[in-house]
Enzyme design. Structure first.
Site, short mmCIF file in Angstrom:
data_model
loop_
_atom_site.label_atom_id
_atom_site.label_comp_id
_atom_site.label_asym_id
_atom_site.label_seq_id
_atom_site.Cartn_x
_atom_site.Cartn_y
_atom_site.Cartn_z
N TYR A 26 75.07 7.29 -5.43
CA TYR A 26 76.19 6.97 -6.32
C TYR A 26 77.24 8.08 -6.26
CZ TYR A 26 78.87 6.21 -10.56
OH TYR A 26 79.91 6.04 -11.44
N GLU A 48 79.37 0.96 -17.62
CA GLU A 48 79.72 2.11 -18.47
C GLU A 48 79.49 1.78 -19.95
OE1 GLU A 48 80.44 5.08 -17.40
OE2 GLU A 48 81.14 4.78 -15.35
N TRP A 56 72.85 7.80 -17.41
CA TRP A 56 73.38 7.01 -16.30
C TRP A 56 72.25 6.60 -15.36
CZ3 TRP A 56 76.92 3.79 -15.58
CH2 TRP A 56 77.43 3.47 -14.32
#
Length: 195
Positions: A26, A48, A56
């Site tokens: 990522y 998000e 995350w």
């Protein structure tokens, strides 16, 4: 993911968990790279928002589950979800089963479509906040990177006014970083040399 092993020694931003291949991929392939794809814009908004209060890593682990559950983040399809579809999603262990977050994804899809109609694309809308040029920051240390900025506050206010939820200033700053509206790769990070 094995292809990332050769890059294990590359200098990266301090927040990257080098033991997590999803995190490394990522960071190396997506974070801070200017994004102009409508479906991916919507995907990042949903992810998000889903992250609020969570790590995350938790979201990245469920990203495939989200793609399947939310029709590959096609905003037109998500905008059409009815109560029975929302209830089905709340039974799906592949995503974060939070009623407010699931409802938010559906509501935000509808607002996303309205923004597309008004601006021609969501891309035009969101990049308009930076005159279509990424903001390049020069942070050496992680603690220098802000949680929010006046611009993320402005974008958050505008999206809330349009009816979106889970788009607070901190979520929107993370979003700006994710889609490359701002480049917050630390100065030592190899991604600084190859934007």
């Amino acid at each position: 993911m094995a292809g990332h092993d050769h890059g294990r020694d590359l200098p990266r931003c301090g927040w990257v968990d080098l033991k997590n291949p999803l995190y490394v991929a990522y960071h190396d392939e997506e974070w801070g790279v200017p994004l102009h794809d409508e479906r991916k814009h919507f995907e990042m908004l949903v992810l998000e928002g889903a992250q609020a209060g969570l790590s995350w890593a938790t979201i990245l682990k469920r990203r495939e589950g989200y793609r399947q559950a939310f029709d590959n983040f096609e905003p037109e399809k998500v905008a059409a979800y009815d109560e029975s579809k929302i209830e089905a999603l709340l039974q799906n262990p592949a995503i974060i089963r939070n009623r407010l977050k699931v409802r938010s994804a559906v509501k935000n899809a509808r607002v996303f479509l309205e923004i597309q109609r008004e601006f021609g694309s969501f891309d035009n809308y969101i990049w308009g906040f930076v005159n279509h040029v990424p903001v390049i920051n020069c942070f050496q240390h992680l603690e220098e990177i802000p949680a929010q900025t006046p611009l993320s506050v402005e974008i958050s206010k505008d999206l809330k006014k349009r009816g979106m939820t889970f788009v607070g200033p901190t979520i929107m700053y993370a979003h700006m970083q994710a889609i490359g509206l701002v480049n917050d790769h630390q100065t030592h990070c190899f991604k600084r040399q190859t934007p």
